[in-house]
Design a protein around this motif. Structure first.
Motif, short mmCIF file in Angstrom:
data_model
loop_
_atom_site.label_atom_id
_atom_site.label_comp_id
_atom_site.label_asym_id
_atom_site.label_seq_id
_atom_site.Cartn_x
_atom_site.Cartn_y
_atom_site.Cartn_z
N THR A 134 5.88 7.60 -9.86
CA THR A 134 6.01 7.41 -8.42
C THR A 134 7.46 7.49 -7.98
N GLY A 135 8.38 7.64 -8.91
CA GLY A 135 9.81 7.71 -8.62
C GLY A 135 10.57 6.96 -9.69
N GLU A 194 11.76 11.94 -8.17
CA GLU A 194 10.78 12.01 -7.10
C GLU A 194 9.40 11.69 -7.65
N MET A 195 8.47 11.44 -6.76
CA MET A 195 7.08 11.29 -7.16
C MET A 195 6.59 12.62 -7.73
N LYS A 240 4.52 3.38 7.18
CA LYS A 240 5.25 4.13 6.14
C LYS A 240 4.82 3.72 4.74
N ILE A 241 4.66 2.43 4.51
CA ILE A 241 4.24 1.93 3.20
C ILE A 241 2.84 2.43 2.88
N THR A 259 15.15 14.49 -7.13
CA THR A 259 15.31 14.72 -5.69
C THR A 259 15.95 16.08 -5.42
N GLU A 290 1.24 5.03 4.15
CA GLU A 290 1.25 6.49 3.97
C GLU A 290 1.76 6.86 2.58
N ARG A 291 2.78 6.16 2.08
CA ARG A 291 3.32 6.41 0.75
C ARG A 291 2.25 6.12 -0.32
N LYS A 292 1.53 5.01 -0.17
CA LYS A 292 0.49 4.66 -1.14
C LYS A 292 -0.65 5.67 -1.12
N GLN A 318 -0.27 8.82 -0.36
CA GLN A 318 0.30 9.99 -1.03
C GLN A 318 0.26 9.82 -2.55
N GLU A 319 0.58 8.63 -3.05
CA GLU A 319 0.54 8.36 -4.48
C GLU A 319 -0.86 8.58 -5.04
#
Length: 135
Positions: free
Chosen positions: A66-67, A46-47, A114-115, A28, A117-119, A121-122
Motif C-alpha cells: 500500500t506504500g 507507491e501502492m 479521502k481516507i 513515486t 477513497e484510498r481504502k 482503491q487499495e
C-alpha cells in the motif's frame, strides 16, 4: 547471477529476509528494478506490486504494497511497507465486501472522503493483482 539481501518489514512484523536475484517495486517516480550492487538509493513507494525473484528466477514471490519506503545500500534492499499482502493470499470476496462497505460509508460521510477513497482503491487493486497473478 549475483544476489543481494532483501528485507521487507512493516511496523509490526518481518515479512521477508532472503537473498534475491531481482526485485521490482513501484516508486513515486515510476517502476524500479533492483539487481545486486545497485547504487545507494532512498525512495518512496507507491501502492502497487512488488516482485522478488530468487534462484535465477526459478522462484518468484509477488506482493501487494500500500506504500512505504525503500533504502538500498551495501548490497542490501530494505523495504518498509505500510501494509503488505502476498498476492496469493488475497481474498477477492472479502475485498469485494470491503469495497461495498466503504462505498456505503462514503455515501454517508463527508469528512473522511479521502481516507475512504484510498481504502476503496487499495481493495480494488488487491482484487486486480490477485486476478492478474493467478491466471
Amino acid at each position: 547471477m549475483a544476489t543481494f539481501k532483501v528485507k521487507v518489514v512493516t511496523h509490526t512484523k518481518k515479512v521477508v529476509e532472503h537473498e534475491a536475484d531481482y526485485v521490482k517495486v513501484r516508486t513515486t517516480e515510476g517502476e524500479l528494478g533492483i539487481l545486486a550492487n545497485h547504487a545507494p538509493l532512498v525512495a518512496e513507494l507507491e501502492m502497487g506490486i512488488m516482485e522478488i525473484d530468487y534462484d535465477q528466477k526459478a522462484k518468484k514471490d509477488v506482493y501487494f504494497l500500500t506504500g512505504g519506503f525503500l533504502e538500498i545500500s551495501n548490497n542490501e534492499a530494505v523495504i518498509i511497507a505500510d501494509d503488505i499482502n502476498n498476492v496469493n493470499e488475497i481474498d477477492v470476496e472479502e475485498e469485494d465486501n470491503e469495497i461495498r462497505r466503504l462505498n456505503q460509508l462514503l455515501s454517508e460521510e463527508v469528512e473522511n472522503v479521502k481516507i475512504l477513497e484510498r481504502k476503496i482503491q487499495e481493495s480494488t487493486m488487491k482484487i486486480e493483482m490477485r486476478k492478474m497473478f493467478n491466471k
